[in-house]
Design an enzyme around this catalytic site. Sequence first.
Site, short mmCIF file in Angstrom:
data_model
loop_
_atom_site.label_atom_id
_atom_site.label_comp_id
_atom_site.label_asym_id
_atom_site.label_seq_id
_atom_site.Cartn_x
_atom_site.Cartn_y
_atom_site.Cartn_z
CE LYS A 208 -2.88 0.57 3.59
NZ LYS A 208 -2.61 1.84 4.28
CB SER A 209 3.84 2.24 1.99
OG SER A 209 3.28 2.14 3.26
NE ARG B 15 6.22 6.57 0.75
CZ ARG B 15 5.37 6.34 1.75
NH1 ARG B 15 4.28 5.61 1.54
NH2 ARG B 15 5.58 6.83 2.96
N GLY C 276 -5.10 7.73 5.59
CA GLY C 276 -4.22 8.72 6.22
C GLY C 276 -2.99 8.98 5.37
NE ARG D 38 -5.58 8.06 10.90
CZ ARG D 38 -4.90 7.25 10.09
NH1 ARG D 38 -5.50 6.71 9.04
NH2 ARG D 38 -3.64 6.99 10.32
CD GLN E 148 0.46 8.22 7.34
OE1 GLN E 148 -0.07 9.11 7.99
NE2 GLN E 148 -0.13 7.07 7.08
CG ASP F 117 0.26 0.03 9.56
OD1 ASP F 117 -0.18 0.90 10.35
OD2 ASP F 117 0.68 0.31 8.43
C1 S3P Z 1 2.63 4.70 6.19
C2 S3P Z 1 3.20 5.00 7.38
C3 S3P Z 1 2.63 4.59 8.68
C4 S3P Z 1 1.61 3.46 8.54
C5 S3P Z 1 0.68 3.66 7.37
C6 S3P Z 1 1.45 3.81 6.07
C7 S3P Z 1 3.25 5.23 4.96
O1 S3P Z 1 2.01 5.70 9.27
O2 S3P Z 1 0.85 3.32 9.72
O3 S3P Z 1 -0.21 2.57 7.25
O4 S3P Z 1 2.92 4.73 3.86
O5 S3P Z 1 4.07 6.14 5.06
P1 S3P Z 1 2.88 6.74 10.15
O6 S3P Z 1 4.01 7.13 9.32
O7 S3P Z 1 2.02 7.92 10.45
O8 S3P Z 1 3.25 5.97 11.38
#
Ligand code: S3P
Length: 449
Positions: A27-28, A32, A99, A127, A174, A324
Amino acid sequence: MISAPRPLSAHRPAAPLAGTLRVPGDKSISHRALMFGALALGETRIAGLLEGDDVLRTAAAMRALGAEIVQGAEGWTVTGRGVGGLREPEDVLDMGNSGTAARLLAGILASSPGFAVMTGDASLRRRPMKRVIDPLTACGARFESRSGGRLPLAIHGAVDALPLEYRLPVASAQVKSAILLCGLNASGITRVIEPVATRDHSENMLRHFGAEVTVMVEGAGRVITLRGQPELIAADIVVPGDPSSAAFPIVAALLIPGSVLRLEGVGLNPLRTGLFTCLREMGGDIVIENERLEGGEPVGDLIVHHATLRGIDVPPGRVPSMVDEFPILAVAAAFAQGTTRMRGLHELRVKESDRLAATAALLECNGARLEVVGDDLLVHGTGRPAPGGGLVQTHMDHRLAMSALVFGLASDQPVRVDDGSFIDTSFPGFVDLMNGSIGNGGGSALRTV
Ligand code: S3P
């Protein structure tokens, strides 16, 4: 789009888990890939993109900002507009449950001249966004938000954005990524100091697209610098399987006697693999084969055998590498022999739900013993299957729902969840994939109720 609630249940399968499977794309990295592709010149082809609701929201937002994004038979293509080339969106950007999408996009919009409004679903609107609003304001952008720095958020992007220097007060990839994305359209050097290293997919991908990024290791943390206003050049991306999604079938295979599962092409970035370290320390039988680099990210195949687990102490410094994965680790801990201590979990309180409280409630309503002490979670496992039988409130949180269903695959009594619809944000096809991995031709241990 997540619509009607979907109550689900899970009971012990008639046969152990067996066979080979692939989990959806990371997902991350998927978010990106779309964002950096939209900021690059030329055509970026993406293989293995996660087609979950969270990522589709990012695709829609980047289209609204002028990128051309097409889903084809061979994968996705993004025709970017170049750094500084995005246009003002005509309508509100709805980031759904995500988020990551909202915070990273705030970084892009902060240094894009023009006006934008961003909102999300009820979970995302709760959030905290102040963690990105405060540092991004220093580039010259103006933000107006609801009380408490929550969405909806109106953003007036800076016309000539200033580069930022920022020390992260919370370990958050994030926030780090939002600052770096803002720095792309600022003249000069952007610098982010992170006291504890967090996932580095943004840094890796920026380099992949030709930006000048340096990373210096400083104790447990890092200092990242980016030279602003680079010409990003389109580059193909292969998205690895998401280790955070692999976590669910892995724990299910560890807990269900007789199981042997092979998961192919799982991302093994060392800043993401804290759960695998924990499970191995607990006695989990997880073997990695065929380790390789794909698109600049380490990837491997994981072979998991059922094992008897024991409790461990998880150090707070490991939290960012498995932030996570605590709900599913807590499920594993409930079936292990002895106490598992998970410390320093304050960040879990601001995820898709208050995951510390919701994980505790998940275990409690299924007869597991636990304590929450400040920001620490202690799970007292008996080494026997936990009772189960609970109805778990998932609070619009996909990982809560999947963790509860894995609990139900191993517990004495079935487990129900009030709403499994949010699973589609990160793991479309989860129910079918889990049912399909039950030996002897599959099963229906997970079902809609
Ligand atoms: C993510 C960073 C994490 C994670 C989220 C994905 C990202 O959040 O919990 O599911 O893709 O950068 P945080 O960076 O706020 O901890």
